[in-house]
Design an enzyme around this catalytic site. Structure first.
Site, PDB file in Angstrom:
ATOM      1  CG  HIS A 284      -0.233   0.003   2.521  1.00 35.37           C
ATOM      2  ND1 HIS A 284       0.345  -1.136   3.052  1.00 35.37           N
ATOM      3  CD2 HIS A 284      -0.003   0.997   3.410  1.00 35.37           C
ATOM      4  CE1 HIS A 284       0.898  -0.834   4.217  1.00 35.37           C
ATOM      5  NE2 HIS A 284       0.709   0.451   4.453  1.00 35.37           N
ATOM      6  CD  GLU A 285       3.522   5.145  -1.268  1.00 31.54           C
ATOM      7  OE1 GLU A 285       2.997   5.925  -0.451  1.00 31.54           O
ATOM      8  OE2 GLU A 285       4.741   5.106  -1.437  1.00 31.54           O
TER       9      GLU A 285
END
Length: 149
Positions: A68-69
């Site tokens: 994820h970011e």
């Protein structure tokens, strides 16, 4: 954000995929979220870039990663994907991963308060890993999540 609802809504359970390296694994993991317009293409590139800078900080357990970011890196809506690989791939720190949970969270509250607790609950015992690896259909995954809820 509900894990089961998100997987169904985004048609984002993809099993027994092939990836030659960790970058391909990230792309395979995030593809359903890109196709459902939950994320933008730059989100995937930013995950790969950040992994090269910091290492795979999102590996949660042996064999399990949750790439994820940050929300501003291309999240359009809260969503999850769940992907299994036929063969594990090695990440930059040497850890082998064959189960990936893609996460797109619109803010930190969703990330920490809703997403992480659901993943922790799902993977709270060792046999879940094997059940996910053995799953043949999306429905197998849905049933497993419902059992754990």
């Amino acid at each position: 954000m509900n894990l089961l609802d998100s997987l169904k809504e985004n048609n984002s359970v993809v099993l027994q995929q092939e990836a030659n390296n960790w970058e391909e694994a990230i792309k395979v993991c995030m593809k359903p979220l890109l196709e459902s317009n939950s994320i933008e293409g730059k989100y995937i590139e930013n995950i790969i870039k950040r992994t090269k800078e910091l290492g795979p900080f999102y590996i949660l357990a042996p064999g399990l990663a949750m790439p994820h970011e940050r929300p501003e890196m291309g999240v359009n809506k809260n969503s999850f994907s769940l992907v299994t690989l036929k063969k594990p791939v090695s990440f930059p720190d040497g850890q082998e991963v064959d189960i990936l949970i893609g996460l797109a969270a619109e803010n930190d509250e969703v990330h920490a308060g809703e997403a992480i607790p659901q993943i922790v609950m799902l993977f709270d015992d060792e046999d879940v890993f094997e059940k996910i690896r053995e799953a043949k259909t999306s429905q197998d995954i849905y049933n497993l999540i419902e059992e754990k809820a």
